[in-house]
Design an enzyme around this catalytic site. Structure first.
Site, mmCIF file in Angstrom:
data_model
loop_
_atom_site.group_PDB
_atom_site.id
_atom_site.type_symbol
_atom_site.label_atom_id
_atom_site.label_comp_id
_atom_site.label_asym_id
_atom_site.label_seq_id
_atom_site.Cartn_x
_atom_site.Cartn_y
_atom_site.Cartn_z
ATOM 1 N N GLU A 377 0.807 -1.213 0.000
ATOM 2 C CA GLU A 377 0.000 0.000 0.000
ATOM 3 C C GLU A 377 0.847 1.272 0.000
ATOM 4 O OE1 GLU A 377 -4.061 -1.583 2.068
ATOM 5 O OE2 GLU A 377 -2.497 -0.867 3.430
ATOM 6 N N ASP A 460 -8.374 -8.807 4.679
ATOM 7 C CA ASP A 460 -8.084 -7.554 5.392
ATOM 8 C C ASP A 460 -9.136 -7.284 6.468
ATOM 9 O OD1 ASP A 460 -7.139 -5.071 6.144
ATOM 10 O OD2 ASP A 460 -7.915 -4.022 4.395
ATOM 11 N N GLU A 488 -12.397 -1.364 12.082
ATOM 12 C CA GLU A 488 -12.305 -0.763 10.755
ATOM 13 C C GLU A 488 -13.460 -1.177 9.852
ATOM 14 O OE1 GLU A 488 -9.186 -0.838 6.962
ATOM 15 O OE2 GLU A 488 -8.606 -1.698 8.894
ATOM 16 N N HIS A 622 -15.527 -7.689 1.512
ATOM 17 C CA HIS A 622 -15.003 -6.439 0.963
ATOM 18 C C HIS A 622 -15.986 -5.765 0.008
ATOM 19 C CE1 HIS A 622 -11.967 -3.474 0.199
ATOM 20 N NE2 HIS A 622 -11.023 -4.173 0.779
#
Length: 763
Positions: A377, A460, A488, A622
Site C-alpha cells: 500500500e 483484510d 475498521e 469487501h
C-alpha cells in the site's frame, strides 16, 4: 477480471441493490438520539473495566469484609524500575499518580480496588515479627517477601513461570489470609488484578487455589494513532479537540493542549497502563504501521522515554513502527544514507539501524524493537531495491539482535504481479523463504529475532474470513497472529459489535496441520500454532491493532472497551470462552445484577454474527466503498481490481462469489489437505465461508432448504432485525444504568439501527 458482460453485471447489481433497499424500507425505523434521564451520575467510562463500585449484595459484602481486612506488600518500594526522565511529572490537576515500583502498583491497586468495593479503607500494614493478621492479602515474590516464601512452595511457583502467579487461601494458626505470589514482581501484579477481578465479578475469595500463566509470551498492541482511529474526543470520534489529534498519546498537540505534550504524563496514560496490566498485555507499538520517521528523531525519543518510564512499572514495554527507507530522511542528517546504500546486507544499512536502535535503547533500556510494513500500500520496502522480504527483515534484525530487540515484519502484502487472486499473494511471497534450505541443512531463512506478523485472514480484517493459510504452513519461522481491535470494517465507533466470538473462532479453528510425514499434528488449532505448542516454536507473539484514543471512554464506544478486554484475556489464554469473558466484562463495567448481566451479555453475544449477516453474509467480503470501509457499494470499482467490491463479488447472471476452488484460483490448495478438500468443494465448505471459495449459483440449495438468493436476503434481514432488538432491549435497562452512559449507548444504537439496513452511512 469480472465474470459476464458489463451490462449483465450492472443489471445483477441493480437487482441486488433493490432487494437490499426493500429490506431497508421494511426494517428501518426513524430513530432520533434522546438524552437519557434519571440517574444524576455523569460517569464517562474513563476507568474502563477498573471502576471499583461498592458491592451491593449485603451478605457478600459482609463476607468480603471478613475475608479481606488488610494489605501486606513487603518491600513494595524497594525495587524501583528504571526512570530515564529525571523530572517526570503528571499534568496539573491529575487524579492518577506515578509509581516507581511494580509491587507499589500492586499495593496501590489493592488500596483503590478494595476501598471502592468494600466501601471502606483497607489498611496497608506490615508483618510484625513474621506474623500476619487474619484477613490479610499478602502480595509479593519469594525474594521480596518472607511471608510469601514461607506460604508457597518454590516448586509450585516454578510451574507458573516468570509472568504467572498463584493465588492461595492460607491458614497459619488462627490466621487465615490470602497470598498472591509470583516469581517476578510483574507476576505478582498480574495476580493482584486477577484477585480483584474475582471480587469485581462477585465470586468467592475465601477458598482460593489458583495457578495461572500466559500461553503466549509477547502479548502486544499495535496502536494506530493516525488511521482507523475511531476513539477521538470530537463528535465523530475521528479526531481530537483543543489541539489534540485524537490519539491517546500527545506528542505534538497545539493550542490549548500544547502544555499537555509528553514528557508530561496524562491521567489516561496511567489508566491505560493499569487496564492493560490487568489483562497481562506486556507491550505496545505506539505508532501506525504507515510509519512517520519523526518517531525516530531525538526529540521524539525523549518523549517516548518519558512514556516508557510511566508504563514500565506495569510491565508494558514500548516498540515503534518504522519505514524501511528511514535512513534516507534528511531529519537524521548528517547520519543519512542514499537509496543505493539501502542494501540489507551492507554495513551502511545495518550500521545505521544499529546506531538508531542504540539511541533508542539508551533512553528506553527495555525497548522491544521495530514493526515494519514493507512493500504494501505504498510503503517502501526491500523489493524497491531488488531484494525480498527475507533479505529486508533479516537486515534490520541483524542490526538490532545484539541489543536484544525483535523485528515484526507484517505479511500484509498483495503485489498484483504475484497472482491474480489477492488472497493467495502473501503465502506465495513468504512461503518459499520459510521453506528455503540453508547451508547447514535446516530450512527457513528468516532470522530468529524476526516475527512474521500475519492477519487472522488472507484479505483484510473482514467481519469473517477463512483463517490465513500461512498459519501452520510457516513451520520454520516465528509467526505472530494479528487481530484487529479497532473496528475498521466491523462498525467503527458507531456499531455495537463484540469481537470476542470472532477471536475465539479464529483461535479455535483447526488448521489440520501435518508433520513432515503427512500425519496430523495432535495440537493443531490456530491457537496451538500461535502459542508454539503445535510446531515447538520457543518464541511466540500475538498482536492486537488497538482502538485507543483521547475520548473520555478511551475507545469511542462504551462497548468497544469489551473488544480490548476480550483481546487481552484471549492473548493471555486463547482457550477461554468468549461468553465467559463477556460476562466478566459486563460485571466489571456495568452491573452485577443478574438480569442486567444476562441482558447485556445476550446483546453482545449475537452482535458479531448479526453484523456479519447484514454486511458480508455467506462469505461475500469487501463490499465497501473504497476509503472509509463503512458504506457498502457492491457495484464500485475503486481504480484497481483488488480494492474493488466487484473484484470480490464476481456478480453475474449465473451467481455470486469468487471461485477459489480447484476450478478457479485454487486458493484452497494453500491450506493443509483436509481443509483443501473441505474448502474446495461447494458441498462441504462451511456456508459462512461459501463465497470466499465458490461462485455460487443463484438457485444453489442451502442447508436451510432455501435457494441461495433467498438465504442471502434472509441473512441480511435477520442481521438488521437483531440490531433493532438490541436497541429495544437497551431501553429496558434505563433504570439500571447510569444516565450518561445509558444515553451515549442509546444514541449509538439509534445510529446503528439506521445504518444496519444499508450497512453503514459515512458520518
Amino acid at each position: 477480471m469480472i465474470r459476464g458482460s458489463v451490462p449483465r453485471l450492472r443489471r445483477t447489481l441493480v437487482v441486488l441493490g433493490t432487494a437490499l433497499a426493500t429490506v431497508a424500507a421494511t426494517l428501518a425505523v426513524a430513530t432520533t438520539p434522546v438524552a437519557a434521564a434519571g440517574s444524576p451520575d455523569d460517569y464517562s467510562g474513563s476507568d474502563l473495566w477498573l471502576r471499583y463500585v461498592p458491592v451491593s449484595d449485603a451478605k457478600l459484602l459482609r463476607d468480603y469484609r471478613r475475608t479481606v481486612t488488610a494489605i501486606v506488600v513487603e518491600n513494595a518500594d524497594a525495587d524501583r524500575v528504571h526512570r530515564h526522565t529525571a523530572d517526570l511529572t503528571m499534568a496539573p490537576g491529575s487524579t492518577e499518580k506515578l509509581v516507581e515500583t511494580t509491587l507499589g502498583a500492586a499495593r496501590d491497586e489493592l488500596v483503590r480496588g478494595l476501598g471502592g468495593m468494600l466501601g471502606q479503607p483497607t489498611p496497608v500494614t506490615t508483618a510484625g515479627a513474621g506474623t500476619v493478621r487474619d484477613g490479610s492479602v499478602v502480595v509479593g515474590t519469594p525474594a521480596s517477601s518472607p511471608l510469601v516464601r514461607r506460604a508457597v512452595s518454590a516448586r509450585d511457583l516454578a510451574a507458573v513461570g516468570d509472568e504467572g502467579y498463584l493465588v492461595r487461601s492460607v491458614s497459619r494458626g488462627r490466621a487465615r489470609f490470602t497470598v498472591i505470589a509470583g516469581n517476578s514482581d510483574l507476576g505478582a501484579l498480574y495476580g493482584t488484578f486477577a484477585f480483584l477481578r474475582l471480587m469485581q465479578t462477585q465470586k468467592p475469595v475465601d477458598h482460593l487455589r489458583i495457578a495461572d500463566s500466559p500461553k503466549i509470551k509477547h502479548r502486544l498492541l499495535n496502536n494506530w494513532e493516525t488511521e482507523r482511529l475511531y476513539a477521538g474526543n470530537n463528535a465523530s470520534g475521528l479526531g481530537g479537540l483543543n489541539g489534540e489529534s485524537g490519539a491517546i498519546f500527545n506528542f505534538a498537540a497545539t493550542g490549548a493542549s500544547a502544555g499537555r505534550n509528553l514528557p508530561v504524563i496524562l491521567d489516561r496514560y496511567i489508566v491505560m497502563a493499569r487496564a492493560l496490566a490487568s489483562l497481562g498485555i506486556n507491550g505496545i507499538t505506539i505508532n501506525n504501521v504507515n510509519a512517520d520517521n519523526a518517531y525516530l528523531t531525538s526529540a521524539r525519543i525523549a518523549q517516548e522515554a518519558a512514556l516508557a518510564d510511566a508504563l514500565r512499572p506495569y510491565g508494558i514495554r514500548l516498540g515503534l513502527s518504522i519505514r524501511y527507507t528511514a535512513p534516507t530522511d534528511s531529519r537524521f542528517a548528517p547520519d543519512t544514507l542514499t537509496n543505493s546504500q539501502l542494501d540489507p546486507y551492507g554495513t551502511e544499512f545495518r550500521g545505521w539501524w544499529t546506531r538508531r536502535a542504540q539511541q533508542v535503547q539508551s533512553a528506553i533500556p527495555d525497548f522491544m524493537g521495530f514493526t515494519v510494513k514493507a512493500n504494501s500500500e505504498g510503503q517502501p520496502g526491500p523489493q524497491d531495491f531488488g531484494y525480498d522480504h527475507g533479505d529486508g527483515a533479516n537486515g534490520i534484525a541483524a542490526a538490532v539482535a545484539p541489543l536484544g530487540m525483535t523485528v515484526h515484519w507484517r505479511t500484509f502484502v498483495y503485489n498484483a504481479e504475484v497472482d491474480n487472486d489477492r488472497l493467495k499473494r502473501a503465502y506465495l511471497e513468504f512461503g518459499p523463504i520459510d521453506d528455503e534450505v540453508q547451508p547447514d541443512g535446516t530450512r527457513g531463512r528468516f532470522a530468529d529475532n524476526v516475527f512474521l506478523q500475519t492477519k487472522n485472514g488472507p484479505l483484510d480484517f473482514q467481519a469473517r474470513e477463512p483463517i490465513h493459510p500461512m498459519f501452520g504452513r510457516m513451520e520454520n519461522t516465528n509467526q505472530a497472529l494479528e487481530l484487529q481491535v479497532t473496528q475498521e470494517y466491523t462498525g467503527q465507533n458507531w456499531m455495537l459489535t463484540y469481537l470476542g466470538p470472532m477471536y475465539e473462532e479464529v483461535l479455535k479453528t483447526d488448521t489440520y496441520a501435518t508433520d513432515e510425514n503427512g500425519k496430523l499434528l495432535r495440537e493443531r488449532l490456530v491457537g496451538n500454532i500461535v502459542d508454539g505448542s503445535a510446531q515447538h516454536h520457543p518464541d511466540t507473539a500475538i498482536v492486537g491493532v488497538a482502538n485507543l484514543g483521547n475520548a473520555d471512554n478511551l475507545t469511542g464506544h462504551h462497548f468497544s472497551q469489551a473488544n480490548l478486554f476480550a483481546f487481552g484475556r484471549q492473548a493471555w489464554n486463547w482457550t477461554l470462552d468468549s461468553t465467559d469473558i463477556a460476562t466478566d466484562w459486563v460485571r466489571m463495567t456495568w452491573s452485577n445484577d443478574r438480569r442486567v448481566v444476562d441482558t447485556i451479555r445476550t446483546m453482545m453475544m449475537g452482535s458479531w454474527e448479526a453484523l456479519v449477516s447484514y454486511q458480508t453474509p455467506l462469505g461475500i467480503g469487501h463490499q465497501f466503498a473504497e476509503g472509509a470501509h463503512y458504506r457498502p457499494d457492491p457495484a464500485d470499482w475503486a481504480g484497481r481490481d483488488d480494492w474493488s467490491p466487484v473484484y470480490y463479488n464476481k456478480a453475474d447472471s449465473a451467481g455470486l462469489g469468487f471461485d477459489r476452488s480447484p476450478t478457479g484460483s485454487n486458493l484452497a490448495a494453500q491450506y493443509f489437505p483436509r481443509l483443501q478438500r473441505r474448502y474446495g468443494d461447494i458441498d462441504s465448505v462451511p456456508e459462512n465461508l461459501l463465497m470466499w471459495f465458490h461462485h455460487v449459483p443463484w438457485g444453489h440449495r442451502m442447508d436451510s432448504g432455501r435457494p441461495f438468493w433467498d438465504e442471502l436476503v434472509y441473512r441480511y434481514q435477520m442481521g438488521v432485525q437483531y440490531v433493532t432488538w438490541m436497541r429495544e432491549t437497551w431501553e429496558t435497562l434505563r433504570t439500571d444504568i447510569d444516565a450518561r452512559r445509558f444515553g451515549e449507548v442509546r444514541a449509538k444504537l439509534a445510529v446503528h439501527e439506521a445504518d444496519a439496513p444499508t450497512g453503514g452511512t459515512p458520518r
